[in-house]
Design a protein around this motif. Structure first.
Motif, PDB file in Angstrom:
ATOM      1  N   ALA A   1     108.400  16.949   7.997  1.00  0.00           N
ATOM      2  CA  ALA A   1     108.868  15.567   7.916  1.00  0.00           C
ATOM      3  C   ALA A   1     108.174  14.808   6.794  1.00  0.00           C
ATOM      4  CB  ALA A   1     108.643  14.865   9.254  1.00  0.00           C
ATOM      5  N   THR A   2     106.872  14.985   6.686  1.00  0.00           N
ATOM      6  CA  THR A   2     106.138  14.275   5.633  1.00  0.00           C
ATOM      7  C   THR A   2     106.517  14.799   4.255  1.00  0.00           C
ATOM      8  OG1 THR A   2     104.239  15.759   5.987  1.00  0.00           O
ATOM      9  CG2 THR A   2     104.177  13.634   7.084  1.00  0.00           C
ATOM     10  N   ALA A   3     106.906  16.073   4.157  1.00  0.00           N
ATOM     11  CA  ALA A   3     107.374  16.609   2.877  1.00  0.00           C
ATOM     12  C   ALA A   3     108.637  15.887   2.431  1.00  0.00           C
ATOM     13  CB  ALA A   3     107.621  18.108   2.989  1.00  0.00           C
ATOM     14  N   SER A   4     109.521  15.583   3.379  1.00  0.00           N
ATOM     15  CA  SER A   4     110.734  14.823   3.050  1.00  0.00           C
ATOM     16  C   SER A   4     110.378  13.415   2.588  1.00  0.00           C
ATOM     17  CB  SER A   4     111.664  14.751   4.264  1.00  0.00           C
ATOM     18  OG  SER A   4     112.190  16.011   4.580  1.00  0.00           O
ATOM     19  N   LEU A   5     109.410  12.803   3.256  1.00  0.00           N
ATOM     20  CA  LEU A   5     108.989  11.455   2.854  1.00  0.00           C
ATOM     21  C   LEU A   5     108.370  11.482   1.460  1.00  0.00           C
ATOM     22  CD1 LEU A   5     107.419  10.129   6.190  1.00  0.00           C
ATOM     23  CD2 LEU A   5     109.790  10.018   5.406  1.00  0.00           C
TER      24      LEU A   5
ATOM     25  N   GLY B   1     110.741  11.197  -1.269  1.00  0.00           N
ATOM     26  CA  GLY B   1     111.405   9.916  -1.459  1.00  0.00           C
ATOM     27  C   GLY B   1     112.578   9.632  -0.555  1.00  0.00           C
ATOM     28  N   ARG B   2     112.702  10.388   0.535  1.00  0.00           N
ATOM     29  CA  ARG B   2     113.824  10.170   1.440  1.00  0.00           C
ATOM     30  C   ARG B   2     113.357   9.497   2.728  1.00  0.00           C
ATOM     31  NH1 ARG B   2     114.780  15.290  -0.633  1.00  0.00           N
ATOM     32  NH2 ARG B   2     114.248  16.448   1.249  1.00  0.00           N
ATOM     33  N   PHE B   3     114.325   8.943   3.487  1.00  0.00           N
ATOM     34  CA  PHE B   3     114.098   8.375   4.820  1.00  0.00           C
ATOM     35  C   PHE B   3     113.104   7.202   4.798  1.00  0.00           C
ATOM     36  CE2 PHE B   3     114.828  13.005   5.375  1.00  0.00           C
ATOM     37  CZ  PHE B   3     116.101  12.926   5.917  1.00  0.00           C
ATOM     38  N   GLY B   4     113.398   6.213   3.982  1.00  0.00           N
ATOM     39  CA  GLY B   4     112.531   5.036   3.903  1.00  0.00           C
ATOM     40  C   GLY B   4     112.648   4.168   5.146  1.00  0.00           C
ATOM     41  N   ALA B   5     111.768   3.166   5.240  1.00  0.00           N
ATOM     42  CA  ALA B   5     111.748   2.283   6.411  1.00  0.00           C
ATOM     43  C   ALA B   5     113.040   1.484   6.543  1.00  0.00           C
ATOM     44  CB  ALA B   5     110.546   1.345   6.310  1.00  0.00           C
ATOM     45  N   ASP B   6     113.741   1.271   5.442  1.00  0.00           N
ATOM     46  CA  ASP B   6     115.000   0.527   5.494  1.00  0.00           C
ATOM     47  C   ASP B   6     116.209   1.458   5.572  1.00  0.00           C
ATOM     48  OD1 ASP B   6     114.762   1.558   2.935  1.00  0.00           O
ATOM     49  OD2 ASP B   6     115.644  -0.200   1.961  1.00  0.00           O
ATOM     50  N   ALA B   7     115.964   2.725   5.841  1.00  0.00           N
ATOM     51  CA  ALA B   7     117.059   3.697   5.879  1.00  0.00           C
ATOM     52  C   ALA B   7     117.981   3.431   7.061  1.00  0.00           C
ATOM     53  CB  ALA B   7     116.500   5.114   5.967  1.00  0.00           C
ATOM     54  N   VAL B   8     119.266   3.484   6.801  1.00  0.00           N
ATOM     55  CA  VAL B   8     120.289   3.510   7.854  1.00  0.00           C
ATOM     56  C   VAL B   8     120.919   4.894   7.714  1.00  0.00           C
ATOM     57  CG1 VAL B   8     122.348   2.446   8.816  1.00  0.00           C
ATOM     58  CG2 VAL B   8     120.638   1.039   7.641  1.00  0.00           C
TER      59      VAL B   8
ATOM     60  N   SER C   1     111.463  12.584  10.540  1.00  0.00           N
ATOM     61  CA  SER C   1     111.075  11.790   9.367  1.00  0.00           C
ATOM     62  C   SER C   1     111.382  10.317   9.588  1.00  0.00           C
ATOM     63  CB  SER C   1     111.819  12.293   8.122  1.00  0.00           C
ATOM     64  OG  SER C   1     111.493  13.618   7.823  1.00  0.00           O
ATOM     65  N   LEU C   2     112.551  10.047  10.143  1.00  0.00           N
ATOM     66  CA  LEU C   2     112.985   8.667  10.331  1.00  0.00           C
ATOM     67  C   LEU C   2     112.119   7.942  11.361  1.00  0.00           C
ATOM     68  CD1 LEU C   2     115.304   7.338   8.797  1.00  0.00           C
ATOM     69  CD2 LEU C   2     116.703   7.565  10.835  1.00  0.00           C
TER      70      LEU C   2
ATOM     71  N   GLY D   1     110.532   4.474  10.638  1.00  0.00           N
ATOM     72  CA  GLY D   1     111.124   3.412  11.440  1.00  0.00           C
ATOM     73  C   GLY D   1     112.486   2.953  10.998  1.00  0.00           C
ATOM     74  N   GLY D   2     113.244   3.840  10.364  1.00  0.00           N
ATOM     75  CA  GLY D   2     114.601   3.506   9.981  1.00  0.00           C
ATOM     76  C   GLY D   2     115.534   3.484  11.189  1.00  0.00           C
ATOM     77  N   THR D   3     116.825   3.294  10.924  1.00  0.00           N
ATOM     78  CA  THR D   3     117.828   3.203  11.980  1.00  0.00           C
ATOM     79  C   THR D   3     118.654   4.476  12.022  1.00  0.00           C
ATOM     80  OG1 THR D   3     117.990   0.801  11.743  1.00  0.00           O
ATOM     81  CG2 THR D   3     119.830   1.918  12.813  1.00  0.00           C
TER      82      THR D   3
END
Length: 522
Positions: free
Chosen positions: A187-191, A194-201, A219-220, A224-226
């Motif tokens: 999951a942290t590798a995905s972050l 640059g993917r799955f930001g806090a504003d991700a829907v 990851s989400l 804390g994305g949606t």
């Protein structure tokens, strides 16, 4: 590190933020946390103890997310069930893992009753649907309503998080054991990519039993994305939900992308859908052809594209090709069509049959090591020892690494065609076929030949209304690849056999040719 860690953080810091949107309903983090704690308590009251396996057989839903969090919260182990399997394969996976509790949704309630009768270890089935609870099954919502919340067991680190069964098309599946650390590092590798930001829907369009979607969920929850949940993928449904819910991130298999583009091109009103919110498309689970990638980038100009290559045994990420490499410069160099570079905290090497690293540019087996590598196969020590040799996970994929560290996947080693002593990688031939303007999809296999041992055979699906001959396909390929790689035969079909996540089932394509020959088709 543990899978519920992100949920605790958001319960504390932003409890009223939207966690899940599903079928027009919204759920906050506070509501999700309460339901997860109550479901965990209900599982414990049903006798689920530390390390017990709890399975779920369901289409995508908000309850799938609750299940994935509540089971480890109860100190137990998840076992998501592939709903594409036969009843025999499902029962095998449940008995093999010694699963004691199974959750089923409306779609699979009848199957759940059969499983309760036939499986050896399943003692309770929970109905998670909206209708009347079938006789002999427990009701999901009643259990949550009537059970007090319990404290999180905080199962963590190298504790077993889940048994994720893989295969099932060439014999019974193997259970891949993944720990909390495995999933957390993936999951942290995905972050880090640059993917799955806090504003991700984020749209859950892939089936939730698949580890790629599970890893996206993990990851989400860190950021804390949606989560927006699509019950089952259809090209029309996915495009309409992207427009309605203003989705900005999505994970898709290449076949899903193909279906979405084909549907959009064949329906004039689909071009009126507002897809401008889409900023990130991650593709994976199977290779993508350059022609399809180019077409997708043109169709979704506001989106950055990224690739993840891996497998269930790697939780699942081995390499990533970030959006910054999807540019004209990297398209010209060919790097845009690679599988990218080793993900954060992951090592990748290309080795020969003796596990010696080969020179850059030389094809060998892709091997991986790092904190994402599985604990092993459930109750299969010999298979584990064969896969985890000399400290490396042997993927069974053939590929090479260029001088800049980019990995190029050529083929599954078992799918490699040996024709007249020459190695032919089906992915290379498929890329040549897919570049023909009349071709929608193509798959390449080796078929028996008395003279050459094997010859190259192509199975092709044409675009609606398109027409092309076998000779034209061969001529098109001959302009792009060596003569010995050109298909000697071409078969046209309306569709290719696909797995639940869109992988072409080459086993099914090979069977008619190899059933009476010595070569295995595993």
């Amino acid at each position: 590190m543990y899978i519920t860690q992100g949920l605790h953080r958001h319960l504390q810091q932003r409890p009223n933020a939207t966690a899940i949107r599903f079928l027009g309903r919204c759920m906050t983090y506070a509501e999700l946390g309460d339901r997860v704690a109550r479901l965990a308590g209900a599982l414990q009251q049903l006798g689920v103890a530390r390390g017990d396996r709890v399975a779920m057989l369901s289409l995508n839903s908000a309850r799938c997310i609750e299940y994935n969090l509540a089971v480890p919260w109860a100190d137990a182990v998840v076992n998501p069930v592939n709903f594409r399997w036969s009843l025999a394969e499902i029962i095998y996976s449940l008995d093999d893992s010694e699963t004691t509790v199974l959750i089923v949704d409306e779609t699979f309630k009848a199957l759940g009753a059969k499983i309760l009768e036939q499986a050896q270890t399943v003692r309770q089935v929970i109905y998670a649907g909206e209708g009347e609870t079938p006789e002999g099954l427990l009701n999901y919502e009643t259990l949550i309503a009537e059970t007090a919340p319990v404290q999180d067991a905080r199962r963590r680190g190298d504790d077993l998080l889940g048994i994720f069964y893989t295969g099932g098309t060439t014999g019974f599946p193997k259970g891949v054991m993944l720990s909390h650390n495995n999933l957390f590092f993936s999951a942290t590798a995905s972050l880090a990519a640059g993917r799955f930001g806090a504003d991700a829907v984020f749209l859950h369009a892939m089936p939730m039993f698949h580890l790629a979607d599970f890893a996206a969920m993990a990851s989400l929850f860190i950021t804390g994305g949606t989560h927006v949940v699509l019950p089952a993928f259809t090209p029309q449904g996915a495009l309409e939900v992207i427009a309605k819910e203003q989705i900005n991130e999505i994970l898709l298999a290449p076949t899903m992308i193909q279906m979405m583009l084909d549907w959009r091109d064949s329906h004039a009103d689909a071009r009126d859908l507002d897809l401008g919110s889409l900023r990130s498309v991650t593709y994976g689970a199977s290779p993508i052809t350059p022609a399809l990638l180019d077409r997708a980038r043109a169709a979704f100009p506001s989106a950055g594209f990224a690739q993840g290559y891996g497998m269930t045994e790697l939780a699942p990420i081995a390499t990533t090709l970030e959006a910054k490499f999807h540019t004209p410069e990297h398209q010209a160099s060919g790097k845009m069509y690679s599988a990218g570079m080793p993900a954060c905290c992951v090592e990748v090497a290309i080795v020969d049959a003796e596990d010696h690293e080969v020179p850059r540019g030389t094809v060998g087996e892709i091997v991986v090591r790092g904190p994402n590598v599985m604990l092993g196969y459930w109750k299969k020590p010999e298979a584990t020892a064969q896969a985890l040799r000399n400290g490396w996970m042997h993927t069974g994929d053939g590929g090479y690494m260029d001088t800049d560290g980019f990995v190029f996947v050529c083929d599954r080693l078992k799918d490699m065609i040996v024709s007249g002593g020459e190695n032919v990688y089906s992915a290379e031939v498929e890329t040549a076929i897919a570049s023909h303007p009349a071709v929608a999809q193509g798959a390449v296999i080796g078929i028996p030949s008395d003279r050459w041992g094997e010859t190259v055979h192509a199975v092709v699906v044409l675009k609606p209304g398109a027409s092309v001959s076998e000779a034209e396909i061969a001529a098109h390929c001959r302009e792009r690849i060596a003569g010995y790689k050109v298909p000697r035969s071409v078969e046209f079909r309306d569709a290719l056999p696909l797995s639940g996540v869109g992988k072409v089932l080459k086993t099914e394509l090979r069977k008619p040719f190899w059933d009476n020959h010595n070569k295995g088709i595993a």
